[in-house]
Design a protein around this motif. Structure first.
Motif, short mmCIF file in Angstrom:
data_model
loop_
_atom_site.label_atom_id
_atom_site.label_comp_id
_atom_site.label_asym_id
_atom_site.label_seq_id
_atom_site.Cartn_x
_atom_site.Cartn_y
_atom_site.Cartn_z
N TYR A 208 12.31 9.90 -5.44
CA TYR A 208 12.33 10.42 -4.07
C TYR A 208 11.05 10.04 -3.33
N ALA A 209 9.91 10.33 -3.95
CA ALA A 209 8.63 10.07 -3.30
C ALA A 209 8.46 8.59 -3.01
N ALA A 210 8.83 7.74 -3.97
CA ALA A 210 8.67 6.30 -3.79
C ALA A 210 9.56 5.79 -2.66
N CYS A 211 10.79 6.27 -2.59
CA CYS A 211 11.72 5.80 -1.55
C CYS A 211 11.30 6.28 -0.17
N VAL A 212 10.83 7.50 -0.07
CA VAL A 212 10.31 7.99 1.21
C VAL A 212 9.13 7.12 1.65
N ALA A 213 8.26 6.79 0.69
CA ALA A 213 7.10 5.95 1.00
C ALA A 213 7.53 4.56 1.45
N MET A 214 8.50 3.96 0.76
CA MET A 214 8.95 2.62 1.13
C MET A 214 9.56 2.60 2.53
N ALA A 215 10.15 3.73 2.94
CA ALA A 215 10.71 3.81 4.29
C ALA A 215 9.64 4.05 5.34
N GLY A 216 8.40 4.31 4.90
CA GLY A 216 7.33 4.56 5.84
C GLY A 216 7.30 5.97 6.38
N ALA A 217 8.10 6.84 5.79
CA ALA A 217 8.17 8.23 6.24
C ALA A 217 7.18 9.09 5.44
N THR A 218 7.14 10.35 5.79
CA THR A 218 6.21 11.29 5.14
C THR A 218 7.00 12.40 4.47
N ARG A 219 6.70 12.64 3.19
CA ARG A 219 7.39 13.72 2.48
C ARG A 219 6.64 15.03 2.70
N ARG B 146 0.81 -1.22 0.00
CA ARG B 146 0.00 0.00 0.00
C ARG B 146 0.85 1.27 0.00
N ARG B 147 2.09 1.16 0.47
CA ARG B 147 2.95 2.34 0.45
C ARG B 147 3.30 2.79 -0.97
N LEU C 7 15.71 6.58 7.63
CA LEU C 7 14.35 6.96 8.01
C LEU C 7 13.61 5.82 8.70
N GLU C 8 12.67 6.20 9.55
CA GLU C 8 11.77 5.25 10.17
C GLU C 8 10.34 5.75 10.02
N PRO C 9 9.35 4.87 10.15
CA PRO C 9 7.96 5.32 10.06
C PRO C 9 7.68 6.45 11.05
N GLY C 10 7.00 7.47 10.56
CA GLY C 10 6.70 8.64 11.39
C GLY C 10 7.63 9.80 11.15
N ASP C 11 8.81 9.53 10.57
CA ASP C 11 9.73 10.62 10.25
C ASP C 11 9.18 11.45 9.09
N GLU C 12 9.55 12.72 9.08
CA GLU C 12 9.21 13.59 7.95
C GLU C 12 10.48 13.95 7.19
N VAL C 13 10.32 14.04 5.87
CA VAL C 13 11.41 14.40 4.97
C VAL C 13 10.99 15.65 4.20
N THR D 271 20.26 6.34 -8.24
CA THR D 271 18.92 5.94 -7.80
C THR D 271 19.00 4.95 -6.64
N GLU D 272 19.91 3.99 -6.72
CA GLU D 272 20.07 3.08 -5.60
C GLU D 272 20.66 3.80 -4.40
N ALA D 273 21.57 4.74 -4.63
CA ALA D 273 22.15 5.49 -3.52
C ALA D 273 21.06 6.25 -2.75
N ILE D 274 20.12 6.83 -3.49
CA ILE D 274 19.01 7.55 -2.85
C ILE D 274 18.16 6.56 -2.05
N ALA D 275 17.81 5.43 -2.67
CA ALA D 275 16.98 4.44 -2.00
C ALA D 275 17.66 3.92 -0.73
N ALA D 276 18.92 3.54 -0.84
CA ALA D 276 19.64 3.00 0.31
C ALA D 276 19.76 4.03 1.42
N SER D 277 20.01 5.28 1.05
CA SER D 277 20.15 6.34 2.06
C SER D 277 18.85 6.56 2.81
#
Length: 397
Positions: free
Chosen positions: A133-144, A14-15, A117-123, A106-112
């Motif tokens: 960017y948006a997809a990786c933030v979502a996969m980390a459970g964070a909020t952009r 769903r993320r 990040l953890e769920p609940g963090d904001e970016v 692209t992988e560097a962004i994803a890995a970073s």
């Protein structure tokens, strides 16, 4: 298969719901289907330096990199990256503990983002932004949390007050891209200093995407954020070889930063690709040692192409925001009597035989980007001239 589709729960995490196929794949497929000139996806239509390509061939033949390279990257490339950072920016980087080679930026962004990040963090990120960017933030459970760059006097500007207001007690990280894709703006030293002061004041981590670091024009200059006071130990700096050396298919990128940051990113990266591009790593190590004349000629060539396409777009009736960096031009369709960039780009291949990207797909606030579209000018001059001619002819019909 029937049982898999009968569940009420969607198959896709769903993320990632709502991301779908990237706009680049969609528009490139449209270019192929219509036989249009593809100025949408940002890849050159000619290869980079012959000596760099031959270095890859030599590595293949010599058996260097054909098996798993070291997880952090081959020593030769890590040393070359460190030397590049020292020579270009005065940044002292330990190749053993402060450099990590990745499968492109692209992988560097994803890995970073997955590491930090953890769920609940904001970016806080500058919009419009590169779609991963948006997809990786979502996969980390964070909020952009987007901060919008807006055009003024021919360039996109960062509102520093808006940036400061976007930071809350939940903000973990600032995600900065300069030179900026898709707008082509290059953040000034003053803007970067303000970002650095904010990061230090609020004790924030910063991830900087600097893949277009060598593609700057006119009076613009790229200044890494890590060079500012207080930023060395809180900044993950990302770059890659694809844009600088015109070998985008090789997917060789890298992360530099303090040992603790690089160790964290490596912890995530090792479970993504582990390693990649073995022989190409040796070639990129040689590429990074090219003389300054290479970079000067690269910028000069792209500046000519930028001006060629910018002039052609203006003559076709577009509003043109001439970029200070990258190899993208943002065009305003409102002078043509249009306001919907997505509809305009979908119709453009049939109408003019040219493909562009609607900039609105890079915004959370879609209305901010609605009248803008992006063209890539990293193509042969003959291709750019033909594209401009087609656009001008379409405008006369």
């Amino acid at each position: 298969m029937a049982g898999m589709t009968s569940s009420a729960r969607p198959l896709l995490n769903r993320r990632l719901a709502g991301f779908g196929t990237t706009i680049f794949a969609e528009m490139s497929a449209l270019a192929l289907r219509t036989g249009s000139i593809n100025l949408g996806q940002g890849f050159p239509d000619t290869d980079g330096p012959e000596e760099v390509r031959e270095a890859a061939v030599r590595a293949l033949r010599d058996g260097r990199g054909n098996q798993y390279p070291p997880g952090p990257g081959i020593p030769e490339l890590r040393t070359a990256i460190a030397a590049h950072q020292q020579r270009r920016y005065g940044l002292s980087v330990d190749p053993d503990t402060e450099v990590l080679v990745t499968a492109g930026a692209t992988e560097a962004i994803a890995a970073s983002l997955l590491a930090l990040l953890e769920p609940g963090d904001e970016v806080v990120a500058l919009e419009p932004y590169y779609d991963s960017y948006a997809a990786c933030v979502a996969m980390a459970g964070a909020t952009r949390v987007p901060v919008t760059l807006r055009p003024h006097e021919g360039r996109f500007h960062l509102d520093l007050d808006e940036l400061r207001d976007a930071v809350t007690d939940r903000t973990r990280l600032l995600l900065v891209n300069t030179p900026h894709n898709p707008t082509g703006t290059v953040l000034t030293r003053e803007e970067l200093a303000a970002i650095a002061e904010l990061a230090v004041e609020r004790d924030l981590l910063v991830v900087t995407d600097e893949v277009y670091e060598h593609l700057v024009f006119d009076d613009a200059a790229h200044v890494p954020l890590a060079t500012f006071p207080g930023m060395r130990d809180r900044t993950v700096t990302i770059s890659s070889a694809g844009k600088t050396f015109s070998f985008t298919g090789w997917k060789v990128g890298w992360v530099t930063g303090a040992p603790e940051l690089v160790t964290a990113v490596r912890s995530a990266k090792q479970y993504l690709t582990y390693v990649s591009a073995g022989p190409f790593q040796y070639a990129v190590a040689e590429a990074l040692a090219l003389p300054d004349a290479y970079y000067t000629e690269l910028r000069a060539d792209l500046r000519v192409k930028r001006d060629l396409l910018a002039t052609g777009l203006a003559e076709a009736g577009f509003g043109v925001l001439r970029p200070a960096g990258t190899y993208f031009i943002t065009a305003d369709i409102r002078p043509l009597g249009e306001t919907d960039g997505e509809a305009f780009c979908l119709a453009l291949p049939e109408r003019a035989g040219v493909v562009a990207i609607p900039t609105s797909v890079f915004y959370d606030h879609r209305e901010e980007g609605a009248p803008y579209i992006r063209f890539a000018f990293c193509k042969q001059k003959s291709v750019l001239k033909e594209a401009a001619s087609r656009l001008q002819a379409a405008g006369r019909r």
